[in-house]
Motif scaffolding. Structure first.
Motif, PDB file in Angstrom:
ATOM      1  N   SER A 205       0.846  -1.200   0.000  1.00 20.70           N
ATOM      2  CA  SER A 205       0.000   0.000   0.000  1.00 20.70           C
ATOM      3  C   SER A 205       0.875   1.241   0.000  1.00 20.70           C
ATOM      4  O   SER A 205       2.091   1.171   0.221  1.00 20.70           O
ATOM      5  CB  SER A 205      -0.931   0.017   1.226  1.00 20.70           C
TER       6      SER A 205
ATOM      7  N   HIS B 249       0.913   3.379   2.173  1.00 18.31           N
ATOM      8  CA  HIS B 249       1.255   3.759   3.544  1.00 18.31           C
ATOM      9  C   HIS B 249       2.726   3.515   3.839  1.00 18.31           C
ATOM     10  O   HIS B 249       3.341   4.240   4.623  1.00 18.31           O
ATOM     11  CB  HIS B 249       0.390   2.960   4.528  1.00 18.31           C
TER      12      HIS B 249
ATOM     13  N   THR C 129       0.414  -4.258   4.396  1.00 19.82           N
ATOM     14  CA  THR C 129      -0.584  -3.957   5.424  1.00 19.82           C
ATOM     15  C   THR C 129      -1.727  -4.953   5.362  1.00 19.82           C
ATOM     16  O   THR C 129      -2.007  -5.520   4.298  1.00 19.82           O
ATOM     17  CB  THR C 129      -1.142  -2.530   5.249  1.00 19.82           C
TER      18      THR C 129
ATOM     19  N   TYR D 122      -5.460  -1.129   7.662  1.00 19.55           N
ATOM     20  CA  TYR D 122      -5.890  -0.083   6.739  1.00 19.55           C
ATOM     21  C   TYR D 122      -7.124   0.637   7.300  1.00 19.55           C
ATOM     22  O   TYR D 122      -7.180   1.872   7.331  1.00 19.55           O
ATOM     23  CB  TYR D 122      -6.205  -0.695   5.371  1.00 19.55           C
TER      24      TYR D 122
ATOM     25  N   ILE E  13     -12.490   1.462   1.087  1.00 18.91           N
ATOM     26  CA  ILE E  13     -11.109   0.982   1.046  1.00 18.91           C
ATOM     27  C   ILE E  13     -10.668   1.063  -0.417  1.00 18.91           C
ATOM     28  O   ILE E  13     -11.202   0.359  -1.267  1.00 18.91           O
ATOM     29  CB  ILE E  13     -11.002  -0.465   1.556  1.00 18.91           C
TER      30      ILE E  13
ATOM     31  N   GLU F  36      -4.724   6.621   1.664  1.00 13.46           N
ATOM     32  CA  GLU F  36      -4.023   5.347   1.423  1.00 13.46           C
ATOM     33  C   GLU F  36      -4.727   4.529   0.339  1.00 13.46           C
ATOM     34  O   GLU F  36      -5.951   4.425   0.315  1.00 13.46           O
ATOM     35  CB  GLU F  36      -3.943   4.548   2.724  1.00 13.46           C
TER      36      GLU F  36
ATOM     37  N   LEU G 125      -4.401   0.627  -1.648  1.00 14.34           N
ATOM     38  CA  LEU G 125      -3.769  -0.687  -1.757  1.00 14.34           C
ATOM     39  C   LEU G 125      -3.238  -0.864  -3.180  1.00 14.34           C
ATOM     40  O   LEU G 125      -3.939  -0.545  -4.151  1.00 14.34           O
ATOM     41  CB  LEU G 125      -4.763  -1.790  -1.433  1.00 14.34           C
TER      42      LEU G 125
END
Length: 636
Positions: free
Chosen positions: A411, A413, A419, A424, A435, A461, A463
């Motif tokens: 991700s 992040h 993650t 998340y 998400i 964030e 993915l």
């Protein structure tokens, strides 16, 4: 039939040369592989006898025998198992019928350490050839159970081998190694010494369920009238899965795994399970530390070994674990199944289904425990097998939530640390309901995608999903803990605050400002797109293409076509960045009624650039290049 001299297959010849000139630090691998082959042959014969497929076969004393002749420097490994026919010897020994041969040779040459080299020997199913590490010549004599004639195979490991029929061959197979001269400076690796054979068998093959016998050294020296001692049984033949945990060392478990998995590395995790009650069974499963090279090929042999009351029934029993756990190795020993159970019967048996469900849950719970108690081991597991496990998100709805909890993803992040979805969600910004994710071929490609611009600017964030299966499961799953899984390349994206009246007013103003251009471009590009609209996800790029919320992405369309499923090609949506100077200039040119041919070409170029930016290809690459070159020429 006369003696035939045949040439080795090219790959087999290359492999033999690697074996002959091997510099492995542990050449003991050869004996373990030959004993494993003999054990497999005995298993197969007993199974055929149980099913009455080999009615004339002798199964009264199935065993493995090792003969050592120190004076002649020969070592023979003999079994009285299923044996091979003349044709089978040519097919199985003269060639390497393995789709991964080239990969094996490549990895064998590139192995950087002894453990890596040894691991490749068994993993690729070419253990027989390992005999040439210690022998100048190998002779194999075999007779298939129930047949009247045998076959002799001989080679010095060079370009050719000989095949000839023999009349007096016993049932089964014997492999005689004409050992290389002894090394006076390295007596620890003298394979003509009985003590060395005992040591290797005890270390690597003690758990083999068939007796491994060797005549004691004193038998050869027994004088006339003396009673020669009987053969010595070298292994305990104790089924490890039937013994209590306190009775078995980790090393013994590891050796069983290596025997079953044809792997010289220790397993990552050992899983024991004992079920009692109306249906009793024991299971000893292993999670490998490395993914096999052919894990994602059609020919991959999956499944665990099935025993019934400690009687071997079948290898690779696919019915006991779902395909997404195909890398798991081990043994399942059931007390209440029929000895002549078939693969077809297993698919319908309710006991097998019950075992499959419990074994699946046990494997997944073990991974989840690793995740919380040993992050390094979990990270190794997920790096090697995560792509396969994610298939369960599509194929195993019953365990979908468990798989989601133990899965991890790259991700924005963190640059290197993956993650979980749980982590998340805990980091989601206030007011964020979804998400976000984006699929692509590489992390770098995804991070550079124009679809990511607004998310990067706002610190949201995303993915980064790079496995082919990600294209499928994200749509199939849909949500996690009440949060919708949403692709940043599909549907409308509005990242502005819901109560931001000024943002709403600005969007309305822009929509009115660009209404004419958007309608005109939609008509001009009608063959390729369904709509042109303004974008709220772009901050730097002039345009991007997105899919409608309910439609397949181009990557998923291509995946289905590769599998032979024809799907209609969906038109996509072209989004323009109203803050980009190119888009602003195009809108002004449209309002001023400039040359429509030039405007149309600019619209085509804008669409082509958007397709290229996401890793695609314009419909007519040569026309795109010609238009681009023309524009560059004019600019100069």
């Amino acid at each position: 039939m006369p003696t035939e001299t045949l040439e080795f297959q090219v790959e087999a010849r290359q492999l033999l040369q690697l074996m002959i000139h091997s510099v492995y630090s542990n050449k003991d691998v050869f004996l373990r592989e030959l004993v494993s082959n003999a054990s497999d042959a005995l298993d197969k014969l007993r199974l055929e006898k149980l099913r009455d497929d080999a009615p004339d076969a002798d199964v009264s004393d199935l065993h493995i025998e090792i003969d050592v002749d120190g004076d002649a420097r020969t070592l023979t490994v003999r079994d009285n198992g299923i044996g091979m026919s003349y044709d089978e010897v040519g097919q199985l020994i003269g060639t390497i019928a393995n789709s991964g041969t080239a990969k094996f040779l490549e990895e064998l040459r590139e192995a950087k350490d002894a453990a890596g080299e040894e691991g490749l020997i068994g993993q690729f199913g070419v253990g027989f050839y390992s005999g040439f590490m210690v022998a100048d010549e190998v002779t194999l004599v075999t007779r298939r159970a129930g047949e009247g004639h045998g076959t002799r195979w001989t080679s010095r490991g060079e370009d050719t081998y000989t095949l000839e029929p023999v009349d007096d061959a016993p049932q089964g197979t014997s492999v005689t190694l004409h050992l290389k001269p002894a090394d006076p400076e390295n007596q620890l690796h003298d394979y003509a010494a009985p003590w060395k054979i005992r040591e290797i068998i005890k270390r690597y093959s003690d758990f083999i369920t068939w007796p491994i016998r060797m005549m004691p050294e004193s038998s050869a020296a027994a004088g006339e009238g003396d009673e020669a001692p009987g053969p010595e049984t070298l292994n305990s033949m104790k089924a490890l899965w039937a013994r209590s945990r306190d009775e078995v060392s980790d090393d013994e478990y590891h050796e069983l795994y290596k025997h079953i998995g044809h792997d010289w590395r220790d397993p990552l995790e050992t899983i024991r399970l004992q079920a009692e009650g109306t249906f009793e069974y024991q299971a000893l499963l292993f999670l490998p530390a490395h993914a096999p090279h052919d894990l994602f090929t059609r020919d991959f042999r999956r499944g665990v070994q099935l025993y019934v009351k400690r009687v071997f029934i079948m290898d690779d029993c696919e019915a006991l674990l779902p395909p997404y756990l195909r890398f798991v190795k081990g043994v399942v020993d059931a007390a209440d199944l029929s000895l002549n159970v078939s693969r077809e019967i297993l698919q319908q048996d309710r006991h097998i289904e019950m075992m499959r469900r419990r074994l699946t849950k046990k494997v997944l719970s073990t991974v989840k425990d690793m995740m919380t108690k040993d992050q390094d081991r979990y990270a190794t597991f997920w790096r090697e097998f995560g792509t396969a496990v994610k298939e369960g998100l599509v194929t195993d709805p019953e365990n979908r939530d468990t798989v989601l909890d133990l899965a991890s993803f790259a991700s924005t992040h963190h640059d290197t640390e993956p993650t979980t979805l749980k982590a998340y969600v805990e980091r989601m910004k206030d007011g964020q309901d979804d998400i976000y994710y984006l699929t692509g071929e590489s992390r770098q490609g995804i991070e550079n995608s124009p679809h990511m611009e607004a998310f990067r600017d706002r610190g949201i964030e995303v993915l980064l999903l790079t496995d082919a299966v990600d294209e499928v499961w994200a749509d199939a799953v849909g949500e996690y803990e009440g949060k919708t899984l949403r692709s940043v390349a599909k549907g409308q994206i509005d990242l502005d605050a819901k109560d931001d009246d000024s943002a709403d007013g600005e969007r309305e103003k822009q929509t009115e400002e660009y209404a004419g251009l958007l309608g005109w471009m939609t008509e001009q590009l009608d063959e390729d797109i369904k709509e042109v609209r303004l974008s709220s996800r772009l901050t730097v790029s002039p345009a991007c293409v997105v899919s409608d919320a309910g439609e397949l992405t181009p990557a998923l369309e291509n995946m289905y076509r590769a599998m032979g499923q024809e799907v209609p090609r969906a038109k996509r949506i072209l989004e323009l960045n109203p803050g980009h100077q190119l888009v602003k200039g195009l809108n002004e040119a449209y309002k001023e009624r400039e040359d429509r041919t030039s405007l149309t070409e600019t619209a085509e170029l804008l669409h082509g650039l958007a397709v290229l930016a996401e890793g695609g290809q314009p419909k007519d690459p040569s026309r795109f290049v010609r238009l681009m070159a023309d524009r560059l020429e004019r600019a100069l």
